[in-house]
Design a protein around this motif. Structure first.
Motif, PDB file in Angstrom:
ATOM      1  N   TYR A 321       0.849  -1.181   0.000  1.00 15.69           N
ATOM      2  CA  TYR A 321       0.000   0.000   0.000  1.00 15.69           C
ATOM      3  C   TYR A 321       0.895   1.245   0.000  1.00 15.69           C
ATOM      4  N   LEU A 322       0.819   2.036  -1.047  1.00 18.78           N
ATOM      5  CA  LEU A 322       1.586   3.288  -1.137  1.00 18.78           C
ATOM      6  C   LEU A 322       0.602   4.444  -1.235  1.00 18.78           C
ATOM      7  N   THR A 323       0.753   5.415  -0.331  1.00 21.01           N
ATOM      8  CA  THR A 323      -0.123   6.582  -0.306  1.00 21.01           C
ATOM      9  C   THR A 323       0.727   7.845  -0.256  1.00 21.01           C
ATOM     10  N   ALA A 324       0.423   8.800  -1.118  1.00 22.04           N
ATOM     11  CA  ALA A 324       1.111  10.101  -1.110  1.00 22.04           C
ATOM     12  C   ALA A 324       0.064  11.206  -1.120  1.00 22.04           C
ATOM     13  N   ILE A 325       0.215  12.174  -0.227  1.00 19.44           N
ATOM     14  CA  ILE A 325      -0.726  13.288  -0.120  1.00 19.44           C
ATOM     15  C   ILE A 325       0.069  14.585  -0.052  1.00 19.44           C
ATOM     16  N   LEU A 326      -0.299  15.544  -0.862  1.00 12.68           N
ATOM     17  CA  LEU A 326       0.310  16.869  -0.823  1.00 12.68           C
ATOM     18  C   LEU A 326      -0.790  17.897  -0.673  1.00 12.68           C
ATOM     19  N   GLY A 327      -0.670  18.770   0.319  1.00 19.20           N
ATOM     20  CA  GLY A 327      -1.721  19.736   0.573  1.00 19.20           C
ATOM     21  C   GLY A 327      -1.191  21.104   0.927  1.00 19.20           C
ATOM     22  N   ASP A 328      -2.080  22.084   0.841  1.00 21.35           N
ATOM     23  CA  ASP A 328      -1.744  23.452   1.239  1.00 21.35           C
ATOM     24  C   ASP A 328      -3.008  24.117   1.747  1.00 21.35           C
ATOM     25  N   SER A 329      -2.927  24.785   2.882  1.00 14.77           N
ATOM     26  CA  SER A 329      -4.028  25.611   3.369  1.00 14.77           C
ATOM     27  C   SER A 329      -3.562  27.053   3.354  1.00 14.77           C
ATOM     28  N   ALA A 340      -6.600  22.856  -1.589  1.00 12.71           N
ATOM     29  CA  ALA A 340      -6.973  21.499  -2.010  1.00 12.71           C
ATOM     30  C   ALA A 340      -5.922  20.512  -1.537  1.00 12.71           C
ATOM     31  N   LYS A 341      -6.227  19.237  -1.677  1.00 13.90           N
ATOM     32  CA  LYS A 341      -5.258  18.172  -1.414  1.00 13.90           C
ATOM     33  C   LYS A 341      -5.179  17.279  -2.638  1.00 13.90           C
ATOM     34  N   ALA A 342      -3.962  16.978  -3.063  1.00 14.15           N
ATOM     35  CA  ALA A 342      -3.752  16.018  -4.145  1.00 14.15           C
ATOM     36  C   ALA A 342      -3.262  14.716  -3.535  1.00 14.15           C
ATOM     37  N   PHE A 343      -3.700  13.591  -4.105  1.00 10.71           N
ATOM     38  CA  PHE A 343      -3.335  12.315  -3.498  1.00 10.71           C
ATOM     39  C   PHE A 343      -3.157  11.240  -4.563  1.00 10.71           C
ATOM     40  N   PHE A 344      -2.400  10.216  -4.177  1.00 11.63           N
ATOM     41  CA  PHE A 344      -2.158   9.045  -5.024  1.00 11.63           C
ATOM     42  C   PHE A 344      -2.109   7.819  -4.123  1.00 11.63           C
ATOM     43  N   ILE A 345      -2.855   6.781  -4.484  1.00  2.00           N
ATOM     44  CA  ILE A 345      -2.866   5.532  -3.712  1.00  2.00           C
ATOM     45  C   ILE A 345      -2.610   4.375  -4.670  1.00  2.00           C
ATOM     46  N   HIS A 346      -1.615   3.582  -4.364  1.00  3.90           N
ATOM     47  CA  HIS A 346      -1.304   2.392  -5.160  1.00  3.90           C
ATOM     48  C   HIS A 346      -1.428   1.154  -4.275  1.00  3.90           C
ATOM     49  N   LYS A 347      -2.161   0.156  -4.762  1.00  2.00           N
ATOM     50  CA  LYS A 347      -2.318  -1.104  -4.041  1.00  2.00           C
ATOM     51  C   LYS A 347      -1.905  -2.248  -4.959  1.00  2.00           C
TER      52      LYS A 347
END
Length: 820
Positions: A321-329, A340-347
């Protein structure tokens, strides 16, 4: 009956096990090109409490601290929320044993029933108010961590070992049963949302090294480290954690190993009013599980934790399980925060099953597992168009001497990639807090998976030789969702009205390389676009400063699994059903004092258009429809009392009445492994009417201790109707058995830890910990039913009882050292 090897609602192995280059490039482009945003309404009180001027930096910092304090209080209580809500805090998570998972922690909240097969996250089964795991929304820092393709999480034999995020990687959990307000609801639920929050970089600089040793040869070790504020970076902080747990498992021959890695970073800017965040999680799991419960007669004879030797029967999963999240407030002013939040999930999942040929024979009375193709397909003779119209030239008889021996092993690969963005805008007006948000995400599974059979697990994996699934299959779902919610404060801030609406559109396609029932067996693609409008309305009123009355209504929807998009026999089209929906009603009373918190609520959840699934495995005919009706109603009481600074008592009790309102072919158990037929008025199986818990905690300086008691009430089990039923829908169908219930059970857990100050050579302290789960060593069953053995999709022999045992006493000692 339990799920079959080729059941599209079961394994679903048509999927990729490699990350396409295009996805990598798309991820990089998305993460660095889009404008990320707010993770949650952290500045929800800004409009009423602050006026920040650009020319006064000192005032900015002071006001920011005020906002943060208000937000922390919001997270702890959310006193005016118009829905039931429970919180699992950092203390409860920190002191849990290695035997617990992110799901077992939820049993400390009302109406949650959970069990698993192993130490740690091994095949978890979860219900909230009777709503099963695959029907719940789960979010991680506000993004969906559930499978978009299956419409939920927890499908039979899909990613059942390990999790996207583990105990050591979270700082808190919020549970919203029913339908939560739109900004907390997640994606696709007909019964609740579980929201996990990732650990963020602390402000202190330190490094911890830890190890634990427990029962069943369970060992945990690892480290975590915080940079604190890195000099010369204007406040950049990073945090990392790496841990590994390995265990032999409390059920014989179910060893497992879990490795978890977390990296998070936060970079404040604009004097701390805004921030950029980044998170990377990489978790792996390697474990053996039981795909079919063992016969109670064997457990009585050989011991409650008996399981077949791995040389005779095994089901192995290796998951990544690989998860990457990049966000900014970004703080614009006292009225506006955007981002917003950008994300990527690999299973990726590898599944390998083996069964000794002597257990495949119809003369053997018990079902051992479901992971060898012979139990489902029968004689897979060499052909240019089978099984499933997939060509193969492998001859089981010529290589291994018989069909049983030559088809005793199976290997399958699956995987998926999910990429998306979740924007959010918070607008703060004198009497309104408005949130506008959305989700654009796409999950793709395949091509590139594979299914292979042979006489042993040491097998070739060659398409056209020993394959029975086509790796060219591809499933894809794109989600377009947006919501608007408001919190209107009237009558001197005593009346709070929360209207909101979510509009969700889902574009789905399923490419099937060969039509199993078509002539000729041409490839086909089925696709459609579904949309749902989901309103929400909440009201809360401060009767006094401490007593709040509330009520809410919400509609939720879950979209059909992509595997349901199939063609039927003779060219007849069996289109996937539409969404299943729920109308959820709640009303309650909440007391929020300085030392006492109490919540009492009642709920009614009417579920419509529930997925009905029927397959005649002899003719291959499948039928998918939206015809089921279910209803959940009940009462919940929870509270927490701080007796004094040292002692705290908390607990909950809940009653749930869950039943089917009409008769239909249904997925009968939360484990997703049994399909059958239910009758109007039947109670939902594996849903206890009564659940309760009590926690007594003590904390004094460096010593912490807690005693935790839980009660799981009686629950209806299932049984199989005989294969002699005249109605084909009822032949060998699994159905609830209201007259027989699984016995209730109590569990007692003990936690204790003591921190010893050291202050020598950068070693600031050493902490010793003790965990004893199931202190009284109760023996009990978690899951129990009566069924027939299956052979080539037919019931054979006589019915018998099968069961999963619960974990016996688990003792764990821990030692950690902090360096600073």
């Amino acid at each position: 009956m339990p799920s079959k090897p080729n059941n599209p609602r079961g394994k679903g192995m048509r999927s990729s096990h490699r990350m396409p280059q295009a996805s990598k490039l798309l991820l990089a482009a998305t993460l660095f090109a889009i404008y990320p945003a707010l993770s949650s309404a952290a500045f929800a009180s800004t409009a009423n409490d602050t006026t920040v001027t650009k020319s006064d930096n000192t005032e900015k910092v002071v006001k920011l601290k005020e906002i943060k304090k208000k937000y922390e209080r919001l997270l702890v209580g959310e006193r005016n929320i118009a829905s039931a809500m429970s919180v699992i805090g950092p203390t409860q998570i920190k002191h849990a044993s290695s035997a617990e998972s992110i799901y077992s922690l939820l049993k400390q909240t009302p109406s949650v029933n959970e069990y698993q097969q192993n130490v740690g996250p091994g095949t978890p089964v979860l219900t909230v108010r009777g709503v099963r795991m695959s029907q719940l929304a789960q979010t991680l820092d506000g993004i969906p961590m559930t499978d978009l393709l299956s419409g939920g999480q927890g499908a039979y034999l899909n990613n059942n070992v390990g999790t996207v995020i583990s105990n050591g990687q979270i700082s808190g959990i919020h549970v919203y049963p029913g339908v939560a307000p739109p900004d907390r609801g997640g994606f696709a639920t007909v019964g609740g949302t579980v929201s996990y929050t990732t650990k963020t970089p602390p402000k202190k600089r330190y490094a911890d090294i830890f190890t634990k040793v427990g029962s069943f040869s369970t060992d945990t070790y690892g480290f975590d480290a915080s940079s604190g504020k890195i000099p010369g970076t204007d406040g950049l902080r990073v945090y990392t954690r790496l841990s590994q747990t390995q265990t032999d498992g409390y059920i014989q021959n179910t060893p497992a190993r879990y490795t978890d890695f977390l990296f998070t970073a936060i970079k404040p800017y604009d004097y701390g009013l805004s921030k950029v965040t980044g998170t990377v999680i990489y978790n792996t799991a390697h474990g053996y599980l039981i795909s079919a419960p063992n016969a109670v007669a064997q457990l009585d004879k050989y011991g409650i934790f008996y399981n077949y030797p791995l040389s005779e029967a095994s089901t192995l999963q290796k998951n990544q399980y690989l998860t990457a999240i990049l966000g900014d407030s970004t703080y614009i002013n006292s009225h506006l925060v955007i981002g917003a939040k950008a994300f990527f999930i690999h299973k990726h999942s590898y599944l390998a099953g083996y069964l000794d040929p002597k257990y495949i024979s119809p003369e053997y009375p018990y079902q051992v597992n479901f992971n060898n193709p012979y139990s489902g397909y029968g004689q897979l003779v060499p052909t240019s168009g089978g099984p499933g119209l997939i060509p193969h030239t492998y001859n089981p008889v010529a290589v291994f001497g018989s069909y049983h021996a030559g088809e005793a092993a199976q290997i399958s690969y699956s995987g998926s990639n999910t990429i998306g963005i979740a924007p959010k805008i918070n607008i703060f007006l004198p009497h309104n807090d408005i949130t506008i948000g959305g989700l654009i995400a796409q999950q793709t599974s395949g091509p590139g998976g594979g299914d292979y059979f042979y006489g042993s697990l040491d097998m070739p994996e060659i398409y056209g030789y020993n394959s029975y699934g086509d790796p060219a299959g591809k499933e894809q779902r794109t989600v377009y969702s947006g919501y608007v919610s408001d919190k209107i404060n009237l009558i001197n801030n005593r009346l709070h009205i929360e209207p909101g609406v979510t509009l969700t559109g889902v574009s789905t396609s399923n490419y099937v390389p060969a039509n199993l029932y078509g002539s000729p067996p041409n490839a086909y693609t089925l696709s459609n676009y579904d949309k749902e409008i989901l309103p929400y309305l909440g009201l809360s009123y401060d009767i006094t400063h401490k007593v709040i009355a509330y009520a809410s209504y919400g509609k939720g929807a879950r979209f059909a699994p992509v595997a349901d998009y199939v063609l039927g026999p003779s060219g007849s089209t069996t289109l996937a059903p539409g969404p299943e929906t729920v109308n959820a009603y709640e009303t309650g009373l909440r007391y929020v004092g300085k030392h006492l918190y109490v919540n009492f609520d009642g709920f009614l959840q009417n579920m419509h258009g529930m997925f009905s699934f029927y397959t005649n495995y002899l003719t291959g005919y499948s039928l998918y429809a939206n015809i089921g009706e279910e209803q959940m109603k009940g009462l919940e009481l929870s509270g927490k009392y701080e007796i004094n600074p040292e002692w705290t008592v908390s607990g909950h009790v809940s009653y749930t009445d869950a039943q089917y309102m009409n008769s239909f072919s249904a997925n009968v158990t939360p484990f997703e492994g049994q399909y059958g037929y239910v009758f109007a008025g039947d109670p939902l199986a594996d849903t206890p009417n009564w659940l309760a818990g009590l926690r007594v905690g003590y904390h004094n300086h460096n010593f912490h201790a807690a005693l935790i008691e839980s009660y799981t009430g009686p629950q209806v089990i299932t049984y199989d109707l005989p294969p002699t039923e005249t109605n084909p829908l009822l032949q060998d169908a699994t159905t609830p058995n209201p007259g027989v219930k699984l016995a209730p059970y109590f569990l007692t857990n003990l936690q204790a830890s003591y921190k010893v100050p050291i202050h020598e050579d950068h070693l600031s302290s050493v902490t010793v910990s003790l965990n004893i789960d199931n202190l009284l060593d109760n023996h009990y069953y978690l899951h129990y039913y009566q069924a027939y053995k299956e052979y080539a999709f037919e019931a054979v022999g006589d019915p018998y009882a099968e069961a999963y045992p619960g974990m016996p006493r688990f003792i764990e000692l821990g030692l950690s050292g902090r360096f600073s």
